[in-house]
Design a protein around this motif. Structure first.
Motif: not given
Length: 159
Positions: A7-10, A39-43
């Motif tokens: 996913t791109h966000r958690f 997840c590829v989210d930076r946060v």
């Protein structure tokens, strides 16, 4: 079965449409399968959210990498240039779009290594392929890579 969900966000807490969908899919799949979530989210997720997603008894270690770091690691590992070269020789001239894509990856890797002349040669070949194919998208990618190499070299004019 082991399943990797990307996913791109958690997805937790599920407060947005993409998170709601991803959370529903993960929850459903985890009922019968061993699900790994990437997840590829930076946060980074909070400890509470991470604990909720993991469920009770999960002892695995969480790992957080920035997306740019993962791309950099993939392109700059010690054998990347050699692997791209092998792939380039394997496809030959029969797949020009794939050949140009590999040449641009070679140029990117050579630029990261400071091998600017070799990077420019790879970009020039990729741009030649784009011209022959009349492929505007490929031509734009080649122009962007050329600009990146030239800027890295410091060979640009102002004004």
């Amino acid at each position: 079965m082991k399943i990797l969900v990307l996913t791109h966000r958690f997805p937790y807490p599920p407060v947005r449409g993409d998170c709601i969908r991803a959370w529903g899919e993960v929850a459903y799949l985890s009922q019968r399968h061993d699900v790994w979530l990437a997840c590829v989210d930076r946060v980074s997720p909070s400890a509470d959210d991470l604990a909720h997603v993991r469920g009770p008894g999960h002892t695995g270690q969480a790992q957080h990498e920035a997306v740019g770091d993962l791309h950099l690691a993939a392109d700059d590992f010690s054998g990347a240039l050699e692997e791209y070269g092998v792939a380039l020789r394997a496809i030959g001239p029969d797949a020009p779009v794939e050949r140009a894509r590999l040449l641009l990856l070679i140029a990117q890797t050579r630029t990261a290594r400071g091998e600017y002349d070799e990077a420019l040669q790879a970009v020039a070949e990729a741009r030649g392929i784009a011209r022959v194919l009349h492929d505007r998208r490929l031509s734009a990618r080649g122009a962007a890579r050329l600009a990146h190499v030239v800027v890295q070299q410091g060979r640009y004019r102002r004004g």
